[in-house]
Structures are given as structure tokens and as C-alpha cells.
Design an enzyme around this catalytic site. Structure first.
Site, mmCIF file in Angstrom:
data_model
loop_
_atom_site.group_PDB
_atom_site.id
_atom_site.type_symbol
_atom_site.label_atom_id
_atom_site.label_comp_id
_atom_site.label_asym_id
_atom_site.label_seq_id
_atom_site.Cartn_x
_atom_site.Cartn_y
_atom_site.Cartn_z
ATOM 1 N N HIS A 186 28.236 -7.690 110.754
ATOM 2 C CA HIS A 186 27.749 -6.127 110.352
ATOM 3 C C HIS A 186 27.223 -4.933 111.954
ATOM 4 C CE1 HIS A 186 24.080 -8.262 112.548
ATOM 5 N NE2 HIS A 186 23.271 -7.083 112.226
ATOM 6 N N ASP A 206 24.650 -2.092 112.930
ATOM 7 C CA ASP A 206 22.993 -1.166 112.974
ATOM 8 C C ASP A 206 23.285 -0.210 113.044
ATOM 9 O OD1 ASP A 206 22.244 -4.027 113.400
ATOM 10 O OD2 ASP A 206 22.043 -3.908 115.699
ATOM 11 N N HIS A 236 17.407 1.417 112.526
ATOM 12 C CA HIS A 236 17.417 0.153 112.589
ATOM 13 C C HIS A 236 15.860 0.136 113.803
ATOM 14 C CE1 HIS A 236 17.251 -4.169 112.951
ATOM 15 N NE2 HIS A 236 18.337 -3.755 114.027
ATOM 16 N N HIS A 293 19.956 -2.085 122.208
ATOM 17 C CA HIS A 293 20.569 -0.999 121.609
ATOM 18 C C HIS A 293 19.494 0.416 121.471
ATOM 19 C CE1 HIS A 293 20.405 -5.148 119.397
ATOM 20 N NE2 HIS A 293 20.692 -4.226 117.980
ATOM 21 N N GLU A 318 27.749 -6.507 114.770
ATOM 22 C CA GLU A 318 27.174 -7.675 115.938
ATOM 23 C C GLU A 318 27.847 -9.282 115.338
ATOM 24 O OE1 GLU A 318 22.336 -6.383 117.667
ATOM 25 O OE2 GLU A 318 23.152 -6.853 115.605
#
Length: 224
Positions: free
Chosen positions: A53, A55, A59, A171, A183
């Protein structure tokens, strides 16, 4: 130019998908069948961060862009595969460790961290993966990189069991720059050709903090 090879870098989505600590595994329920309704249909319940997926900045950042607001250019580009295999559990990948590829870290490049940790997928050890140290993440962002992928559940250290984790430096650096993180990649060991072209377009989820992707790498050749 034509595509001569496509390598799937994505995990399947289903009850066997390994979920991040605190998330539920996906649930698939048959909602219609050929025998009863004349067609098959399935209901899907899952986290936006299950499986392979992307991010989005939202997020981690209250005012960050949602996945449907990010430019599509972030999800495709020439890949730089950094082979950082052979590391121990929960070991940091520092900026110096990325030295061999530093000249290729340019705006538009997609940096894929090949830790080899996908071999532990489905076990608790998968969450003891190597992680990208804050100095390395900032170096990539400073070089103009806005897309980073990893064959592990996170580029930051994952909190799990007795391990508290080391924070969310990567992040915050990447998403804070308006970038994206891909990821749970797999199959990076199959990229045995130079300059693979990476693609991982997310579902266009309204106001999403993340979304599943079908990540692939392609080899291009000149016609004839």
C-alpha cells in the site's frame, strides 16, 4: 519502446495478509454467488494499510494531502534499487549505507530499499525488520526524492511486543515533504535488469490516509 518484462511486487489481499500490529487482517465475504444470484460478488473489509500500500501525508499530518490529492507522478518512475540486505534485526540503514547509489537520488526517482526482509513475511520476525534512519530519510528528501518503497512493513522501526520502536522520523520526513511511502513490497530480488520502471498507483479513496496499490516493475526495450 515496449515492455518486455513485468515483475509483480505486490502481496495478495486476503485473510492470510499479515497485518501491522493493531490492524485487523482483511475480511472477504461472498455476497453473491453464481448458484443463487447468477453472478459472483465479494464484500471486502480492510485497513487502508493492509498489504502492499501507499501512505499519504494525511496518515501522519493533520493538514497533509490525502491519497486522492497526491500527484500521480509520485507513483511511477525510474527505480533505484538499493541493496541493503544482510542486516540484523532492527538495524538502522544510515545515509552512509546508501552511498553507492547517492548519485542516482534525483527528483523523480523512486528509491526501493531491498532489505531481503520479505522472506520473513507471515512470521513475527517480519516486524523486526531493518529500518531507514532519520539522517538517511532526510538525505533522500534533500536530494529531491519523494517516493520510497521497502520490502518490510515500514521504513521506520515497527513497535512490536517488547520493542517500543524508535519513532516515525522517516514517515515525517517523506510525508512532510509531500511524498509517499510504499510498504510491504516483495519480489525485489527478481529485479535483475538495470533501470526498472516502477509503478504503484493507489485506489482513488476519497480523503484517504493510504490505499492499496498493485506495485510492479517493468523492463523496457527499444522496438526491433
Amino acid at each position: 519502446m515496449r515492455v518486455t518484462r513485468i515483475v509483480d511486487l505486490s502481496r495478495p489481499i486476503g485473510p492470510g495478509t499479515q497485518a501491522f500490529p493493531g490492524d485487523r487482517a482483511p475480511e472477504l465475504t461472498r455476497s453473491a454467488t453464481l448458484a443463487e444470484e447468477g453472478y459472483n460478488s465479494t464484500e471486502l473489509h480492510m485497513s487502508t494499510h493492509n498489504g502492499t500500500h501507499a501512505d499519504a501525508p494525511f496518515h501522519f499530518l493533520a493538514d497533509g494531502a490525502r491519497v486522492d490529492e497526491l500527484p500521480l507522478e509520485l507513483f511511477t518512475g525510474r527505480a533505484v534499487v538499493a541493496d541493503v540486505r544482510g542486516r540484523g534485526d532492527r538495524s538502522p540503514i544510515a545515509a552512509a549505507d546508501l552511498g553507492p547509489w547517492r548519485g542516482r537520488f534525483v527528483p523523480g526517482a523512486v528509491v526501493l530499499l531491498h532489505t531481503g526482509w520479505s522472506a520473513h513475511y507471515g512470521t513475527d520476525r517480519y516486524f523486526d525488520h531493518p529500518y531507514l534512519a532519520g539522517d538517511a530519510a532526510r538525505m533522500l528528501v534533500d536530494a529531491g526524492v519523494r517516493t520510497i518503497g521497502i520490502d518490510a512493513p515500514s521504513p521506520d522501526e515497527t513497535p512490536f511486543g517488547a520493542h517500543p520502536g524508535s519513532g516515525w522520523d522517516t514517515h515525517l520526513a517523506v510525508l512532510g515533504a509531500g511524498g509517499t511511502i510504499i510498504e510491504n513490497l516483495c519480489g525485489l530480488e527478481l529485479l535483475d535488469f538495470p533501470d526498472p520502471w516502477f509503478s504503484a498507483f493507489p485506489l482513488r479513496l476519497d480523503s484517504g490516509d493510504g490505499a492499496p496499490v498493485r506495485a510492479v516493475a517493468m523492463r523496457w526495450s527499444a522496438d526491433g
